[in-house]
Design a protein around this motif. Sequence first.
Motif, PDB file in Angstrom:
ATOM      1  N   ARG A 296       0.805  -1.150  -0.005  1.00 21.97           N
ATOM      2  CA  ARG A 296       0.091  -0.002   0.125  1.00 21.97           C
ATOM      3  C   ARG A 296       0.991   1.563  -0.243  1.00 21.97           C
ATOM      4  O   ARG A 296       0.349   2.354  -0.466  1.00 21.97           O
ATOM      5  CB  ARG A 296      -1.011  -0.224   1.211  1.00 21.97           C
ATOM      6  N   ARG A 297       1.971   1.184   0.660  1.00 21.33           N
ATOM      7  CA  ARG A 297       2.958   2.421   0.501  1.00 21.33           C
ATOM      8  C   ARG A 297       3.358   2.802  -0.694  1.00 21.33           C
ATOM      9  O   ARG A 297       3.328   3.913  -1.268  1.00 21.33           O
ATOM     10  CB  ARG A 297       4.016   2.153   1.601  1.00 21.33           C
ATOM     11  N   LYS A 298       3.738   1.543  -1.577  1.00 18.92           N
ATOM     12  CA  LYS A 298       4.082   1.917  -2.781  1.00 18.92           C
ATOM     13  C   LYS A 298       2.946   2.298  -3.761  1.00 18.92           C
ATOM     14  O   LYS A 298       3.297   3.366  -4.818  1.00 18.92           O
ATOM     15  CB  LYS A 298       4.803   0.925  -3.432  1.00 18.92           C
ATOM     16  N   VAL A 299       1.987   1.780  -3.509  1.00 19.22           N
ATOM     17  CA  VAL A 299       0.616   2.102  -4.545  1.00 19.22           C
ATOM     18  C   VAL A 299       0.409   3.723  -4.288  1.00 19.22           C
ATOM     19  O   VAL A 299       0.527   4.493  -5.165  1.00 19.22           O
ATOM     20  CB  VAL A 299      -0.424   1.422  -4.167  1.00 19.22           C
ATOM     21  N   PHE A 300       0.348   4.227  -2.908  1.00 17.99           N
ATOM     22  CA  PHE A 300      -0.018   5.370  -2.820  1.00 17.99           C
ATOM     23  C   PHE A 300       0.925   6.538  -3.235  1.00 17.99           C
ATOM     24  O   PHE A 300       0.764   7.582  -3.685  1.00 17.99           O
ATOM     25  CB  PHE A 300      -0.109   5.658  -0.985  1.00 17.99           C
ATOM     26  N   ALA A 301       2.383   6.033  -3.154  1.00 18.53           N
ATOM     27  CA  ALA A 301       3.603   6.924  -3.590  1.00 18.53           C
ATOM     28  C   ALA A 301       3.459   6.981  -5.066  1.00 18.53           C
ATOM     29  O   ALA A 301       3.868   8.179  -5.824  1.00 18.53           O
ATOM     30  CB  ALA A 301       4.861   6.275  -3.097  1.00 18.53           C
ATOM     31  N   LEU A 302       3.175   5.874  -5.533  1.00 18.61           N
ATOM     32  CA  LEU A 302       3.132   6.020  -7.122  1.00 18.61           C
ATOM     33  C   LEU A 302       1.712   7.025  -7.664  1.00 18.61           C
ATOM     34  O   LEU A 302       2.059   7.710  -8.647  1.00 18.61           O
ATOM     35  CB  LEU A 302       2.789   4.726  -7.873  1.00 18.61           C
ATOM     36  N   MET A 303       0.857   6.728  -6.948  1.00 19.93           N
ATOM     37  CA  MET A 303      -0.411   7.662  -7.446  1.00 19.93           C
ATOM     38  C   MET A 303       0.061   9.366  -7.101  1.00 19.93           C
ATOM     39  O   MET A 303      -0.299  10.205  -7.726  1.00 19.93           O
ATOM     40  CB  MET A 303      -1.709   7.381  -6.590  1.00 19.93           C
ATOM     41  N   LEU A 304       0.745   9.310  -5.816  1.00 20.93           N
ATOM     42  CA  LEU A 304       1.198  10.899  -5.869  1.00 20.93           C
ATOM     43  C   LEU A 304       2.158  11.298  -6.859  1.00 20.93           C
ATOM     44  O   LEU A 304       2.063  12.468  -7.165  1.00 20.93           O
ATOM     45  CB  LEU A 304       1.936  10.948  -4.331  1.00 20.93           C
ATOM     46  N   LEU A 305       3.226  10.476  -7.496  1.00 20.29           N
ATOM     47  CA  LEU A 305       3.856  10.944  -8.634  1.00 20.29           C
ATOM     48  C   LEU A 305       3.200  11.014  -9.780  1.00 20.29           C
ATOM     49  O   LEU A 305       3.238  12.152 -10.606  1.00 20.29           O
ATOM     50  CB  LEU A 305       5.040   9.816  -8.702  1.00 20.29           C
ATOM     51  N   LEU A 306       2.160  10.262 -10.072  1.00 20.52           N
ATOM     52  CA  LEU A 306       1.264  10.364 -11.101  1.00 20.52           C
ATOM     53  C   LEU A 306       0.482  11.940 -11.028  1.00 20.52           C
ATOM     54  O   LEU A 306       0.221  12.592 -11.961  1.00 20.52           O
ATOM     55  CB  LEU A 306       0.122   9.560 -11.308  1.00 20.52           C
ATOM     56  N   GLN A 307       0.015  12.171  -9.874  1.00 23.68           N
ATOM     57  CA  GLN A 307      -0.657  13.706  -9.580  1.00 23.68           C
ATOM     58  C   GLN A 307       0.458  14.494  -9.971  1.00 23.68           C
ATOM     59  O   GLN A 307       0.184  15.835 -10.052  1.00 23.68           O
ATOM     60  CB  GLN A 307      -1.130  13.727  -8.128  1.00 23.68           C
ATOM     61  N   ALA A 308       1.866  14.450  -9.561  1.00 28.12           N
ATOM     62  CA  ALA A 308       2.707  15.579  -9.676  1.00 28.12           C
ATOM     63  C   ALA A 308       3.105  15.592 -11.178  1.00 28.12           C
ATOM     64  O   ALA A 308       3.047  16.864 -11.633  1.00 28.12           O
ATOM     65  CB  ALA A 308       4.025  14.940  -8.926  1.00 28.12           C
ATOM     66  N   LEU A 309       2.923  14.490 -12.008  1.00 26.71           N
ATOM     67  CA  LEU A 309       3.110  14.519 -13.244  1.00 26.71           C
ATOM     68  C   LEU A 309       1.782  15.452 -14.148  1.00 26.71           C
ATOM     69  O   LEU A 309       2.157  16.256 -15.007  1.00 26.71           O
ATOM     70  CB  LEU A 309       2.889  13.454 -14.005  1.00 26.71           C
ATOM     71  N   ALA A 310       0.562  15.216 -13.667  1.00 25.50           N
ATOM     72  CA  ALA A 310      -0.605  15.923 -14.268  1.00 25.50           C
ATOM     73  C   ALA A 310      -0.458  17.424 -13.750  1.00 25.50           C
ATOM     74  O   ALA A 310      -0.656  18.307 -14.653  1.00 25.50           O
ATOM     75  CB  ALA A 310      -1.906  15.358 -13.628  1.00 25.50           C
ATOM     76  N   THR A 311       0.022  17.497 -12.697  1.00 26.58           N
ATOM     77  CA  THR A 311       0.054  19.131 -12.023  1.00 26.58           C
ATOM     78  C   THR A 311       1.319  19.716 -12.668  1.00 26.58           C
ATOM     79  O   THR A 311       0.942  20.885 -13.379  1.00 26.58           O
ATOM     80  CB  THR A 311       0.346  19.218 -10.447  1.00 26.58           C
ATOM     81  N   GLY A 312       2.293  19.262 -13.089  1.00 27.13           N
ATOM     82  CA  GLY A 312       3.455  19.443 -13.716  1.00 27.13           C
ATOM     83  C   GLY A 312       2.938  19.902 -15.166  1.00 27.13           C
ATOM     84  O   GLY A 312       3.538  20.862 -15.789  1.00 27.13           O
ATOM     85  N   ALA A 313       2.236  19.208 -15.812  1.00 25.99           N
ATOM     86  CA  ALA A 313       1.758  19.198 -17.094  1.00 25.99           C
ATOM     87  C   ALA A 313       0.712  20.449 -17.066  1.00 25.99           C
ATOM     88  O   ALA A 313       0.872  21.305 -18.190  1.00 25.99           O
ATOM     89  CB  ALA A 313       1.083  18.137 -17.585  1.00 25.99           C
ATOM     90  N   LEU A 314       0.237  20.842 -16.140  1.00 28.28           N
ATOM     91  CA  LEU A 314      -0.561  22.011 -15.889  1.00 28.28           C
ATOM     92  C   LEU A 314       0.288  23.322 -16.061  1.00 28.28           C
ATOM     93  O   LEU A 314       0.101  24.307 -16.531  1.00 28.28           O
ATOM     94  CB  LEU A 314      -1.691  21.932 -14.893  1.00 28.28           C
ATOM     95  N   ALA A 315       1.445  23.080 -15.133  1.00 31.13           N
ATOM     96  CA  ALA A 315       2.122  24.235 -15.085  1.00 31.13           C
ATOM     97  C   ALA A 315       2.978  24.618 -16.321  1.00 31.13           C
ATOM     98  O   ALA A 315       3.123  25.613 -16.801  1.00 31.13           O
ATOM     99  CB  ALA A 315       3.167  23.879 -14.032  1.00 31.13           C
TER     100      ALA A 315
END
Length: 371
Positions: A30-49
């Motif tokens: 569960r730790r790795k799943v949560f961390a991976l999804m945080l990184l995907l959120q970072a990518l989407a937010t970075g794309a917005l930037a």
Amino acid sequence: VQTGLVALATFMPQGFAAPFGGLLADRYDRRKVFALMLLLQALATGALAVALGAGVRTPGVLIALIMLSASAGALGQPSYTAIQPDLVPPDELMAMVSLVAYSWNSGRVLGPLLGTVLVSAVGPAWTVTFNAVTFVLMAVVVTRLHHPPHGHGATDGTIGERLKDGWRSLWACPGCAHTLVLAMGINVLVIPFMGLIPIYAHSEFGGGTGLAGTIASAQGVGSLVGGMAVAVLGAKLRRSTLLGGQMVMLSACLALYGLAPSAGAVVVAAALLGAASSSTIISLISTLQRDAPAASRGRVLSIFQALAGTTYGLGLLLLGSVGDATDLRVSFVGGAAVSLSLCLLLAARLPGWRRAIDGATDGAELALAPA
């Protein structure tokens, strides 16, 4: 319409992505799943930037990127909530959930202020970039958790069969079943007041963005107070006694909010309603986390998450439609009356609800549906 679509893109993924997040939480670390999804959120937010920096101002691009980020968040949320009961002793679970709510509400109050300062100093593109970096930092922190909780299998059967197994686990657990019913009720009849703050400020008090922001801030401050209060009361009162009082208080505060005669009064009522709603949600979520079976906890919590998002949307439509047909005061007072009536009805028809909320595990008759 475009503003509404942005809100829809934020909440809609809860309904379709959360159950799959539950499957991931019960099968993998569960730790790795949560961390991976945080990184995907970072990518989407970075794309917005990047889009902002390139001068893109098309609403469709914003909506698409928000939906991607929200979908990643919905996939990671079951792992996040399923981890929590493994990190603290059972008697500290409510205090931990209160701390989580305190953190979230603090961010909701302070985040827009920080964002305003950053936009003035460096512009929107770099402000959103900073937001993307925070997701990366959170992912790093999550991966450094000691003794990371793991999933417990959930590898047998098809995706549909595993989701059905999670559904059966939820309804077979008395505490989870009662919690789900209460949560769905308040998500339809009470919690939508949050989404209707802007139109309520405008239609009933002639206020604009300033009044709507003040009401929202008061509700956020009340949520902080409610989160701290429930942590203290939860250590002194039986869980069922606390939750029963919270449900009555929640209905009473919504009625006060709907009957507020002036802008000042509605701000005070919003603070009280924020405290009542925050403390009630904390009690419900901590009960669900306490009682959900370890092997299916991710799926149980994801089903709760999906239904919470869906019923909140239905509640917005219901209370908003009543408000259009009459006015929002009638909508809020009516929601308070129906919510309290349903709680009293459930208490009368389900005499075992106290044992279920307090943590009784004996007696399958306490469940609301057969396993």
